[in-house]
Design a protein around this motif. Structure first.
Motif, PDB file in Angstrom:
ATOM      1  N   TYR A  16      -4.161   2.612   5.468  1.00 33.52           N
ATOM      2  CA  TYR A  16      -4.579   3.532   5.448  1.00 33.52           C
ATOM      3  C   TYR A  16      -5.647   4.010   4.287  1.00 33.52           C
ATOM      4  O   TYR A  16      -6.408   4.492   4.010  1.00 33.52           O
ATOM      5  CB  TYR A  16      -3.160   4.180   4.678  1.00 33.52           C
ATOM      6  CG  TYR A  16      -1.757   4.672   5.275  1.00 33.52           C
ATOM      7  CD1 TYR A  16      -1.837   4.540   6.451  1.00 33.52           C
ATOM      8  CD2 TYR A  16      -0.952   4.220   4.869  1.00 33.52           C
ATOM      9  CE1 TYR A  16      -1.318   5.159   6.998  1.00 33.52           C
ATOM     10  CE2 TYR A  16       0.212   4.805   5.377  1.00 33.52           C
ATOM     11  CZ  TYR A  16       0.456   4.852   6.806  1.00 33.52           C
ATOM     12  OH  TYR A  16       0.832   4.977   7.564  1.00 33.52           O
ATOM     13  N   PRO A  22      -5.454   9.436   7.963  1.00 35.53           N
ATOM     14  CA  PRO A  22      -4.970  10.723   9.248  1.00 35.53           C
ATOM     15  C   PRO A  22      -5.725  10.136  10.270  1.00 35.53           C
ATOM     16  O   PRO A  22      -4.965  10.140  11.560  1.00 35.53           O
ATOM     17  CB  PRO A  22      -5.900  12.036   8.902  1.00 35.53           C
ATOM     18  CG  PRO A  22      -6.568  11.846   7.748  1.00 35.53           C
ATOM     19  CD  PRO A  22      -6.169   9.830   7.367  1.00 35.53           C
ATOM     20  N   GLU A  23      -6.870   9.109  10.363  1.00 35.63           N
ATOM     21  CA  GLU A  23      -6.977   7.602  11.658  1.00 35.63           C
ATOM     22  C   GLU A  23      -5.707   7.453  12.253  1.00 35.63           C
ATOM     23  O   GLU A  23      -6.439   6.498  13.007  1.00 35.63           O
ATOM     24  CB  GLU A  23      -8.600   7.578  11.122  1.00 35.63           C
ATOM     25  CG  GLU A  23      -9.192   8.944  10.824  1.00 35.63           C
ATOM     26  CD  GLU A  23      -9.437   9.173   9.718  1.00 35.63           C
ATOM     27  OE1 GLU A  23      -8.438   8.476   8.849  1.00 35.63           O
ATOM     28  OE2 GLU A  23     -10.022  10.208   9.591  1.00 35.63           O
ATOM     29  N   ASN A  48       4.443   8.617   7.203  1.00 34.83           N
ATOM     30  CA  ASN A  48       4.626   9.916   6.200  1.00 34.83           C
ATOM     31  C   ASN A  48       5.213   8.687   5.294  1.00 34.83           C
ATOM     32  O   ASN A  48       5.292   8.231   3.668  1.00 34.83           O
ATOM     33  CB  ASN A  48       4.971  11.336   6.133  1.00 34.83           C
ATOM     34  CG  ASN A  48       4.155  11.521   7.065  1.00 34.83           C
ATOM     35  OD1 ASN A  48       2.691  11.456   7.704  1.00 34.83           O
ATOM     36  ND2 ASN A  48       4.678  12.823   7.028  1.00 34.83           N
ATOM     37  N   GLU A 105      -6.459   8.949  -0.286  1.00 36.62           N
ATOM     38  CA  GLU A 105      -5.274   8.739   1.234  1.00 36.62           C
ATOM     39  C   GLU A 105      -3.963  10.397   0.686  1.00 36.62           C
ATOM     40  O   GLU A 105      -3.926  10.460   1.177  1.00 36.62           O
ATOM     41  CB  GLU A 105      -5.231   7.688   1.883  1.00 36.62           C
ATOM     42  CG  GLU A 105      -7.102   6.564   2.244  1.00 36.62           C
ATOM     43  CD  GLU A 105      -7.430   8.030   2.906  1.00 36.62           C
ATOM     44  OE1 GLU A 105      -6.927   7.993   3.663  1.00 36.62           O
ATOM     45  OE2 GLU A 105      -8.444   7.448   2.764  1.00 36.62           O
ATOM     46  N   ARG A 108      -4.839  13.047   1.226  1.00 40.05           N
ATOM     47  CA  ARG A 108      -5.195  13.755   2.839  1.00 40.05           C
ATOM     48  C   ARG A 108      -4.104  13.510   2.931  1.00 40.05           C
ATOM     49  O   ARG A 108      -3.617  13.540   4.463  1.00 40.05           O
ATOM     50  CB  ARG A 108      -6.194  12.928   3.157  1.00 40.05           C
ATOM     51  CG  ARG A 108      -7.361  12.651   2.572  1.00 40.05           C
ATOM     52  CD  ARG A 108      -8.818  11.952   3.200  1.00 40.05           C
ATOM     53  NE  ARG A 108      -9.162  11.522   4.622  1.00 40.05           N
ATOM     54  CZ  ARG A 108      -9.347  11.240   5.215  1.00 40.05           C
ATOM     55  NH1 ARG A 108      -9.732   9.405   5.020  1.00 40.05           N
ATOM     56  NH2 ARG A 108      -9.827  11.472   6.849  1.00 40.05           N
TER      57      ARG A 108
END
Length: 187
Positions: A16, A22-23, A48, A105, A108
């Motif tokens: 993370y 996101p990746e 999440n 992050e 994000r």
């Protein structure tokens, strides 16, 4: 199950922060943790929830570090404030991954972590309210808003540190945050 959960949290701590939330797919997390996708879902409902667990752990560890710094500080509002600022910034920047997760992050990750972020901000607001609001000038302002402003300033300094190609020295972050504190709370 606890051991698999810890392996997933460790994998998330690495992934993370780089390549980023996101990746990072569940498959990448499972590969890094050396578990199956099925085992992942026995521990977490999704990425999440794992991010929330990781963020909350980072926040708790940081709160502990800040409390320790404040407890060892001179017993004055300014002494506690300086120690708290230095303790926070020093602890968060000791590991770039921690700074990235806590200040970049988590944003994000989106709306799913809004509550977790708000709880963290509330915890740090409480530390500020408890330790520095017996300064004379503070009585004239909204204490909560002043604390939120200080938190926001430190967050932005740390985002700059995380994203900069040539990050400012940690000592500069501390001295800048301390300067902002003095200007906000003592003038």
């Amino acid at each position: 199950m606890a051991e698999r959960r810890e392996r997933l949290i460790s994998a998330a701590y690495m992934l993370y922060s780089d390549p980023g939330f996101p990746e990072t797919t569940i498959e990448k997390l499972c590969t890094a943790a050396r578990i199956s996708n099925r085992a992942f879902y026995e521990c977490f409902s999704g990425r999440n929830e794992l991010m929330q667990a990781l963020h909350e752990r980072c926040v708790q560890e940081t709160l502990t570090a800040v409390a320790k710094s404040i407890a060892q500080a001179p017993d004055t509002p300014l002494g506690r404030a300086e120690a708290g600022i230095a303790g926070y910034i020093t602890y968060v920047t000791e590991d770039r991954r921690r700074a990235r997760i806590m200040h970049l992050e988590v944003r994000r990750a989106g709306d799913c972590l809004t509550m977790s972020r708000q709880q963290a901000v509330q915890a740090f607001t409480q530390i500020i309210e408890t330790n520095v609001f017996d300064l004379p000038r503070v009585a004239e302002t909204d204490r909560r808003l002043l604390a939120l402003g200080m938190i926001g300033a430190i967050q932005e300094l740390l985002i700059e540190w995380v994203l900069a190609d040539d990050p400012p020295p940690v000592d500069s972050l501390i001295s800048t945050a301390t300067h902002i504190f003095y200007r906000s709370f003592t003038t």
